[in-house]
Design a protein around this motif. Structure first.
Motif, PDB file in Angstrom:
ATOM      1  N   ARG A  42      -8.848  -6.638  -2.262  1.00 42.83           N
ATOM      2  CA  ARG A  42      -8.494  -5.212  -2.248  1.00 42.83           C
ATOM      3  C   ARG A  42      -8.715  -4.618  -0.857  1.00 42.83           C
ATOM      4  NH1 ARG A  42     -10.494  -5.382  -7.622  1.00 42.83           N
ATOM      5  NH2 ARG A  42     -12.619  -4.990  -6.957  1.00 42.83           N
ATOM      6  N   GLU A  43      -9.831  -4.988  -0.228  1.00 41.17           N
ATOM      7  CA  GLU A  43     -10.121  -4.478   1.116  1.00 41.17           C
ATOM      8  C   GLU A  43      -9.087  -4.976   2.125  1.00 41.17           C
ATOM      9  OE1 GLU A  43     -14.127  -5.767   1.769  1.00 41.17           O
ATOM     10  OE2 GLU A  43     -14.949  -4.334   0.328  1.00 41.17           O
ATOM     11  N   GLU A 101      -6.039  -5.859   1.459  1.00 41.05           N
ATOM     12  CA  GLU A 101      -4.771  -5.193   1.141  1.00 41.05           C
ATOM     13  C   GLU A 101      -4.750  -3.790   1.739  1.00 41.05           C
ATOM     14  OE1 GLU A 101      -0.950  -4.510  -0.498  1.00 41.05           O
ATOM     15  OE2 GLU A 101      -2.068  -6.311   0.006  1.00 41.05           O
ATOM     16  N   GLN A 102      -5.894  -3.082   1.652  1.00 41.12           N
ATOM     17  CA  GLN A 102      -5.964  -1.743   2.243  1.00 41.12           C
ATOM     18  C   GLN A 102      -5.819  -1.813   3.753  1.00 41.12           C
ATOM     19  OE1 GLN A 102      -5.951   1.209   0.508  1.00 41.12           O
ATOM     20  NE2 GLN A 102      -5.470   1.928   2.562  1.00 41.12           N
ATOM     21  N   LYS A 103      -6.444  -2.810   4.377  1.00 38.65           N
ATOM     22  CA  LYS A 103      -6.317  -2.983   5.828  1.00 38.65           C
ATOM     23  C   LYS A 103      -4.872  -3.287   6.199  1.00 38.65           C
ATOM     24  CE  LYS A 103     -11.035  -4.420   6.769  1.00 38.65           C
ATOM     25  NZ  LYS A 103     -11.928  -5.493   7.210  1.00 38.65           N
ATOM     26  N   ASP A 137      -2.967  -0.047   6.028  1.00 38.74           N
ATOM     27  CA  ASP A 137      -3.308   0.781   7.195  1.00 38.74           C
ATOM     28  C   ASP A 137      -2.623   0.249   8.451  1.00 38.74           C
ATOM     29  OD1 ASP A 137      -4.878   2.263   5.487  1.00 38.74           O
ATOM     30  OD2 ASP A 137      -6.783   1.385   6.167  1.00 38.74           O
TER      31      ASP A 137
END
Length: 102
Positions: free
Chosen positions: A65-66, A68-70, A73
């Protein structure tokens, strides 16, 4: 070997009989005892192992999840840079056209 004083009569399904028959042992009684013993001794260890694997899976899901968020961004930042670069190119083209008119 322990003396066997307990005599019981039980009924069970054909599926359970097949499961017992697949166990290690020479006789039905040995196979049944081996199955029960394995369940008593191995099940807690396997449950603990499963719990640890589930924790690792959850950590990896969080990490995914982290990441994917990066990625999202970074994709937004790249889109912003792409727009800025296109604006610079357009401005440079306009400046060149105006200079050519001189």
């Amino acid at each position: 070997m322990a003396q066997k004083n307990n005599i019981r009569s039980i009924r069970f399904s054909d599926e359970l009989a097949e499961l017992i028959d697949r166990q290690v042992g020479r006789t039905f009684t040995e196979k049944f005892e081996n199955l029960v013993t394995r369940c008593v001794w191995e099940l807690p260890q396997k449950e603990a192992e499963l719990a640890e694997i589930e924790k690792r899976i959850n950590r990896e899901r969080q990490r995914l999840r982290e990441l994917e968020q990066k990625r999202i961004d970074l994709q937004r930042a790249m889109s912003g840079l792409d727009r800025a670069l296109n604006q610079c190119l357009y401005s440079a083209g306009e400046t060149i056209r105006q200079l050519e008119k001189l």
